[in-house]
Design a protein around this motif. Structure first.
Motif, PDB file in Angstrom:
ATOM      1  N   THR A   1       0.830  -1.197   0.000  1.00 44.62           N
ATOM      2  CA  THR A   1       0.000   0.000   0.000  1.00 44.62           C
ATOM      3  C   THR A   1       0.873   1.258   0.000  1.00 44.62           C
ATOM      4  N   PRO A   2       0.333   2.409  -0.411  1.00 43.53           N
ATOM      5  CA  PRO A   2       1.130   3.636  -0.464  1.00 43.53           C
ATOM      6  C   PRO A   2       1.792   3.964   0.875  1.00 43.53           C
ATOM      7  N   PHE A   3       3.056   4.323   0.787  1.00 39.99           N
ATOM      8  CA  PHE A   3       3.851   4.661   1.973  1.00 39.99           C
ATOM      9  C   PHE A   3       3.687   6.150   2.252  1.00 39.99           C
ATOM     10  N   GLU A   4       3.239   6.493   3.456  1.00 41.51           N
ATOM     11  CA  GLU A   4       2.913   7.880   3.788  1.00 41.51           C
ATOM     12  C   GLU A   4       3.604   8.308   5.079  1.00 41.51           C
ATOM     13  N   PRO A   5       4.905   8.574   5.028  1.00 40.59           N
ATOM     14  CA  PRO A   5       5.590   9.076   6.222  1.00 40.59           C
ATOM     15  C   PRO A   5       5.194  10.517   6.514  1.00 40.59           C
ATOM     16  N   ARG A   6       5.363  10.920   7.763  1.00 37.77           N
ATOM     17  CA  ARG A   6       5.019  12.290   8.144  1.00 37.77           C
ATOM     18  C   ARG A   6       5.960  13.290   7.488  1.00 37.77           C
ATOM     19  N   GLN A   7       7.252  12.934   7.370  1.00 40.79           N
ATOM     20  CA  GLN A   7       8.223  13.839   6.765  1.00 40.79           C
ATOM     21  C   GLN A   7       8.978  13.112   5.661  1.00 40.79           C
ATOM     22  N   ASP A   8      10.249  12.817   5.876  1.00 44.89           N
ATOM     23  CA  ASP A   8      11.062  12.213   4.819  1.00 44.89           C
ATOM     24  C   ASP A   8      11.490  10.791   5.164  1.00 44.89           C
ATOM     25  N   GLY A   9      10.622  10.030   5.783  1.00 48.51           N
ATOM     26  CA  GLY A   9      10.957   8.667   6.147  1.00 48.51           C
ATOM     27  C   GLY A   9      11.142   7.773   4.935  1.00 48.51           C
ATOM     28  N   LEU A  10      11.769   6.623   5.166  1.00 43.92           N
ATOM     29  CA  LEU A  10      12.032   5.651   4.111  1.00 43.92           C
ATOM     30  C   LEU A  10      11.478   4.289   4.491  1.00 43.92           C
ATOM     31  N   ARG A  11      11.110   3.550   3.480  1.00 45.54           N
ATOM     32  CA  ARG A  11      10.792   2.128   3.637  1.00 45.54           C
ATOM     33  C   ARG A  11      11.737   1.370   2.720  1.00 45.54           C
ATOM     34  N   ILE A  12      12.587   0.513   3.285  1.00 45.86           N
ATOM     35  CA  ILE A  12      13.567  -0.239   2.502  1.00 45.86           C
ATOM     36  C   ILE A  12      13.371  -1.722   2.788  1.00 45.86           C
ATOM     37  N   THR A  13      13.182  -2.493   1.734  1.00 44.81           N
ATOM     38  CA  THR A  13      12.990  -3.934   1.875  1.00 44.81           C
ATOM     39  C   THR A  13      13.860  -4.680   0.861  1.00 44.81           C
ATOM     40  N   VAL A  14      14.128  -5.927   1.179  1.00 48.41           N
ATOM     41  CA  VAL A  14      14.813  -6.851   0.274  1.00 48.41           C
ATOM     42  C   VAL A  14      13.839  -7.981  -0.037  1.00 48.41           C
ATOM     43  N   ALA A  15      13.779  -8.385  -1.294  1.00 50.99           N
ATOM     44  CA  ALA A  15      12.888  -9.463  -1.701  1.00 50.99           C
ATOM     45  C   ALA A  15      13.669 -10.518  -2.479  1.00 50.99           C
ATOM     46  N   PHE A  16      13.161 -11.734  -2.469  1.00 48.33           N
ATOM     47  CA  PHE A  16      13.801 -12.807  -3.241  1.00 48.33           C
ATOM     48  C   PHE A  16      12.772 -13.828  -3.676  1.00 48.33           C
ATOM     49  N   ASN A  17      13.101 -14.528  -4.749  1.00 44.94           N
ATOM     50  CA  ASN A  17      12.361 -15.688  -5.234  1.00 44.94           C
ATOM     51  C   ASN A  17      13.289 -16.888  -5.240  1.00 44.94           C
ATOM     52  N   ALA A  18      12.732 -18.062  -5.004  1.00 49.89           N
ATOM     53  CA  ALA A  18      13.552 -19.277  -4.993  1.00 49.89           C
ATOM     54  C   ALA A  18      12.789 -20.435  -5.630  1.00 49.89           C
ATOM     55  N   ARG A  19      13.537 -21.234  -6.365  1.00 49.43           N
ATOM     56  CA  ARG A  19      13.018 -22.502  -6.875  1.00 49.43           C
ATOM     57  C   ARG A  19      14.088 -23.556  -6.618  1.00 49.43           C
ATOM     58  N   PHE A  20      13.700 -24.842  -6.662  1.00 51.27           N
ATOM     59  CA  PHE A  20      14.594 -25.880  -6.158  1.00 51.27           C
ATOM     60  C   PHE A  20      14.629 -27.092  -7.089  1.00 51.27           C
ATOM     61  N   ARG A  21      15.776 -27.764  -7.050  1.00 51.81           N
ATOM     62  CA  ARG A  21      15.947 -29.048  -7.715  1.00 51.81           C
ATOM     63  C   ARG A  21      16.458 -30.044  -6.685  1.00 51.81           C
ATOM     64  N   MET A  22      15.777 -31.195  -6.594  1.00 53.30           N
ATOM     65  CA  MET A  22      16.190 -32.226  -5.651  1.00 53.30           C
ATOM     66  C   MET A  22      17.205 -33.139  -6.323  1.00 53.30           C
ATOM     67  N   GLU A  23      18.392 -33.193  -5.784  1.00 50.66           N
ATOM     68  CA  GLU A  23      19.442 -34.066  -6.319  1.00 50.66           C
ATOM     69  C   GLU A  23      18.969 -35.515  -6.309  1.00 50.66           C
ATOM     70  N   GLY A  24      19.081 -36.179  -7.455  1.00 52.07           N
ATOM     71  CA  GLY A  24      18.681 -37.572  -7.559  1.00 52.07           C
ATOM     72  C   GLY A  24      17.234 -37.781  -7.948  1.00 52.07           C
ATOM     73  N   VAL A  25      16.472 -36.704  -8.094  1.00 47.26           N
ATOM     74  CA  VAL A  25      15.064 -36.798  -8.488  1.00 47.26           C
ATOM     75  C   VAL A  25      14.915 -36.157  -9.858  1.00 47.26           C
ATOM     76  N   ALA A  26      14.459 -36.917 -10.843  1.00 48.34           N
ATOM     77  CA  ALA A  26      14.305 -36.403 -12.195  1.00 48.34           C
ATOM     78  C   ALA A  26      13.187 -35.377 -12.250  1.00 48.34           C
ATOM     79  N   ALA A  27      13.361 -34.344 -13.070  1.00 45.43           N
ATOM     80  CA  ALA A  27      12.336 -33.320 -13.243  1.00 45.43           C
ATOM     81  C   ALA A  27      11.093 -33.949 -13.886  1.00 45.43           C
ATOM     82  N   GLN A  28       9.923 -33.502 -13.457  1.00 52.02           N
ATOM     83  CA  GLN A  28       8.683 -33.990 -14.029  1.00 52.02           C
ATOM     84  C   GLN A  28       8.448 -33.370 -15.405  1.00 52.02           C
ATOM     85  N   ARG A  29       8.173 -34.196 -16.395  1.00 53.90           N
ATOM     86  CA  ARG A  29       7.882 -33.689 -17.737  1.00 53.90           C
ATOM     87  C   ARG A  29       6.405 -33.358 -17.866  1.00 53.90           C
TER      88      ARG A  29
END
Length: 207
Positions: free
Chosen positions: A173-201
Motif C-alpha cells: 500500500t502507499p507509503f505515507e511518512p510524516r516527513q522524509d521517512g524511508l521504507r527499505i525492503t529486500v525481496a527474493f524468489n527461490a526454486r529448487f531441484r532435488m538431487e537424484g530426483v528427475a524433473a517432471q515432464r
C-alpha cells in the motif's frame, strides 16, 4: 547489518541506472526504486549475512512443512533472484505474484516516519479464495487464521522476514511518512531441484 544495508542501498540508488531494474513489470510509481535482481550475488559482507539468514530461514521452513530431514535438505539445491526496494512518500507496488518460483520472501531493512497504526506501506496478501466473502454473518466474521476472511496486511518491522508461496497475490500500500521517512525492503524468489530426483515432464511437452 540493517544500518550497513541502508547506506549501501541509498548509495546504489544515487547511481541510478547502474543498479536499477532495467525492465520493471509490476505497476509502481517514481517514488519507489527497484534494483536489478542479482542482489545476493553482490560481494559486500552485509549482503552475505542477509543472504545466509534468508536461506537458513527458508530451508528450515521447507524442512518443517515437508517433514524433510537434514540429509534430504542437503540434496535440495536452490536457484534464486533477489533485489531491494527503496520507497519514499507516496510510493506503492501494485498487485502481483512471482511466477516460475515456489517460495518468495521479503525482509525489512527499515520503515520509518509513518504512523504504525495506519495502512501506510503495508505488505498485503490477497485472499486467494475469491468467493470466501460472498456471505458473511457474525458466525463467520471473526474467525481466526487460517480460516479468517479478507486479506492479510502486515506492517513489517526492521529485521523481520516474511516467507510466502510465490503464487500468492500481494501488494504494498502507499507509503505515507510524516516527513522524509524511508521504507527499505529486500525481496527474493527461490526454486529448487532435488538431487537424484528427475524433473517432471509436462504431459503437453514434446518428446
Amino acid at each position: 547489518m540493517n544500518a550497513e544495508l541502508r547506506s549501501l542501498f541509498l548509495a546504489c540508488e544515487a547511481e541510478g541506472s547502474r543498479f536499477a531494474n532495467p525492465e520493471p513489470y509490476t505497476h509502481r510509481n517514481e517514488a519507489l526504486f527497484e534494483s536489478n535482481f542479482t542482489l545476493f550475488d553482490w560481494p559486500q559482507p552485509a549482503i552475505a549475512r542477509l543472504r545466509d539468514f534468508c536461506w537458513a530461514s527458508l530451508y528450515r521452513m521447507i524442512g518443517e512443512l515437508n517433514q524433510y530431514d537434514l540429509e534430504t535438505l542437503r540434496r535440495l539445491h536452490i536457484a534464486h533472484e533477489s533485489w531491494f526496494h527503496i520507497t519514499r512518500r507516496g510510493g506503492y507496488f501494485g498487485v502481483h505474484n512471482h511466477p516460475l518460483h515456489s517460495w518468495s520472501g521479503v525482509y525489512c531493512v527499515c520503515q520509518e516516519g509513518d504512523d504504525p497504526a495506519s495502512d501506510s506501506g503495508k505488505l498485503t496478501f490477497i485472499n486467494p479464495h475469491a468467493m470466501s466473502t460472498m456471505f458473511i454473518d457474525m458466525a463467520m466474521h471473526r474467525m481466526k487464521p487460517p480460516f479468517s476472511m479478507g486479506n492479510l496486511s502486515i506492517r513489517l518491522a526492521p529485521g523481520q522476514l516474511v516467507l510466502f508461496p510465490s503464487w500468492l497475490l500481494h501488494e504494498v500500500t502507499p507509503f505515507e511518512p510524516r516527513q522524509d521517512g524511508l521504507r527499505i525492503t529486500v525481496a527474493f524468489n527461490a526454486r529448487f531441484r532435488m538431487e537424484g530426483v528427475a524433473a517432471q515432464r509436462s504431459p503437453f511437452s514434446t518428446p
